[in-house]
Design an enzyme around this catalytic site. Structure first.
Site, short mmCIF file in Angstrom:
data_model
loop_
_atom_site.label_atom_id
_atom_site.label_comp_id
_atom_site.label_asym_id
_atom_site.label_seq_id
_atom_site.Cartn_x
_atom_site.Cartn_y
_atom_site.Cartn_z
N PRO A 126 -35.92 56.26 19.44
CA PRO A 126 -35.61 57.63 19.07
C PRO A 126 -35.74 57.95 17.59
CG PRO A 126 -33.65 56.46 19.84
CD PRO A 126 -34.82 55.60 20.15
N ASN A 127 -36.27 59.13 17.34
CA ASN A 127 -36.41 59.72 16.00
C ASN A 127 -37.52 59.09 15.15
OD1 ASN A 127 -34.19 61.62 16.29
ND2 ASN A 127 -32.89 59.80 16.25
N ARG B 239 -38.84 62.49 8.21
CA ARG B 239 -37.45 62.05 8.29
C ARG B 239 -37.03 61.21 7.08
NH1 ARG B 239 -35.44 57.33 12.47
NH2 ARG B 239 -33.24 57.59 12.04
N TYR C 37 -37.00 55.94 4.66
CA TYR C 37 -38.04 55.39 5.55
C TYR C 37 -39.47 55.51 5.01
CZ TYR C 37 -34.13 55.51 8.82
OH TYR C 37 -32.91 55.33 9.42
N ASN D 188 -39.09 48.63 17.21
CA ASN D 188 -38.05 49.26 16.39
C ASN D 188 -37.25 50.17 17.32
OD1 ASN D 188 -36.44 50.70 14.67
ND2 ASN D 188 -38.03 51.09 13.15
N ALA E 120 -31.77 53.97 16.54
CA ALA E 120 -30.31 53.92 16.70
C ALA E 120 -29.87 53.21 17.97
CB ALA E 120 -29.73 55.33 16.64
N HIS F 143 -27.93 49.88 17.79
CA HIS F 143 -26.53 49.71 17.46
C HIS F 143 -25.57 49.89 18.63
CE1 HIS F 143 -28.45 49.82 13.62
NE2 HIS F 143 -28.73 51.12 13.71
N ASP G 239 -30.27 44.62 27.73
CA ASP G 239 -30.45 43.98 29.03
C ASP G 239 -31.90 44.07 29.50
OD1 ASP G 239 -27.82 43.26 29.13
OD2 ASP G 239 -27.22 44.75 30.62
N GLU H 56 -37.49 42.41 16.80
CA GLU H 56 -36.82 43.66 16.41
C GLU H 56 -37.20 43.98 14.97
OE1 GLU H 56 -32.62 42.85 16.44
OE2 GLU H 56 -32.11 44.73 15.45
N HIS I 292 -36.76 46.79 11.65
CA HIS I 292 -36.16 47.96 11.02
C HIS I 292 -36.84 48.17 9.67
CE1 HIS I 292 -33.19 47.99 14.11
NE2 HIS I 292 -33.00 46.69 13.91
N ILE I 293 -37.26 49.40 9.46
CA ILE I 293 -37.93 49.72 8.19
C ILE I 293 -36.94 49.55 7.04
CG2 ILE I 293 -39.00 51.63 6.89
CD1 ILE I 293 -39.93 52.72 9.70
N SER I 294 -35.72 50.05 7.24
CA SER I 294 -34.70 49.96 6.20
C SER I 294 -33.91 48.65 6.36
CB SER I 294 -33.75 51.15 6.31
OG SER I 294 -33.03 51.11 7.54
N ARG J 99 -26.63 49.40 4.63
CA ARG J 99 -26.37 50.84 4.78
C ARG J 99 -24.97 51.06 5.38
NH1 ARG J 99 -31.34 53.36 7.82
NH2 ARG J 99 -30.26 55.27 7.17
N ARG K 271 -24.64 50.36 11.15
CA ARG K 271 -26.03 49.90 11.27
C ARG K 271 -26.16 48.38 11.16
NH1 ARG K 271 -29.10 54.71 11.05
NH2 ARG K 271 -28.01 56.27 9.83
C1 DQA Z 1 -34.06 52.02 11.81
C2 DQA Z 1 -32.60 51.86 11.38
C3 DQA Z 1 -31.65 52.48 12.38
O1 DQA Z 1 -30.31 52.33 11.94
C4 DQA Z 1 -31.94 53.96 12.53
O2 DQA Z 1 -31.10 54.50 13.51
C5 DQA Z 1 -33.37 54.23 12.81
C6 DQA Z 1 -34.38 53.48 12.08
C7 DQA Z 1 -35.03 51.50 10.74
O3 DQA Z 1 -36.21 51.41 11.05
O4 DQA Z 1 -34.63 51.20 9.61
O5 DQA Z 1 -33.70 55.12 13.60
O6 DQA Z 1 -34.27 51.27 12.98
#
Ligand code: DQA
Length: 165
Positions: free
Chosen positions: A10-11, A18, A23, A74, A77, A80, A87, A98, A100-102, A107, A111
């Site tokens: 998502p997102n 964003r 990011y 990735n 959210a 978390h 599962d 897995e 994560h860009i950040s 943070r 997270r």
């Molecule tokens: C993320 C970090 C997550 O906490 C956040 O909800 C995202 C992006 C990252 O790529 O850093 O949507 O996965």
């Protein structure tokens, strides 16, 4: 030819717009093109999938069983709190890295918790969009089979790349 899957939750379709301070400015389609080209350089095929819907992501994970050699994921959210995604990852015999860009550990405290991590072979965080390539390279180099051989950067049988160790 090995087949890989790039999944974004998502997102992440909003990358480029964003929170660019967190990011960066690269769009998701540019990231997808970058990783497709990177995979091609390694004679691999890469399919890309993004969804804002948990069920669609779960269906995609299930469909990957027996159909690909590794997943760069990735989960946004969902990372978390989604035990359903965790599962689903644990349900398939495909290694998932897995990403994560950040740096999720540097943070907000929520997270720093990844409920999907125990089902993944590695976590790559805080390397910006380069992290997607690092995860791909790791899967290709056999991360899934090298756990327990002293390759881990951290305890818990997990490969952690990037961020504060
Ligand atoms: C993320 C970090 C997550 O906490 C956040 O909800 C995202 C992006 C990252 O790529 O850093 O949507 O996965």
């Amino acid at each position: 030819m090995k087949k890989f899957l790039l999944m974004n939750g998502p997102n992440l379709n909003m990358l480029g717009i964003r929170e660019p301070g967190v990011y960066g400015t690269m769009t998701l389609s540019a990231i997808e093109e970058m990783l497709i080209a990177h995979a091609a350089e390694h004679d691999c095929e890469l399919e890309c999938f993004q969804s804002n819907h948990e069920g669609a992501l779960i269906d995609k994970l299930h469909a990957a069983h027996g159909a690909c050699d590794g997943i760069v994921y990735n989960p946004g959210a969902h990372t978390h709190y989604s035990y359903a995604i965790r599962d689903a990852i644990a349900s398939i015999a495909v290694p998932v890295a897995e990403v994560h860009i950040s740096d999720v550990d540097a943070r907000e405290p929520f997270r720093a918790i990844s409920v999907v991590a125990p089902a993944c072979v590695a976590q790559v965080k805080g390397l910006g969009v380069e992290g997607y390539k690092v995860a791909f390279d790791g899967l290709l180099s056999g991360w899934a089979t090298r756990l327990g051989e002293g390759f881990e950067a951290k305890a818990q049988g997990k490969i952690i790349v990037g961020g504060e160790m």
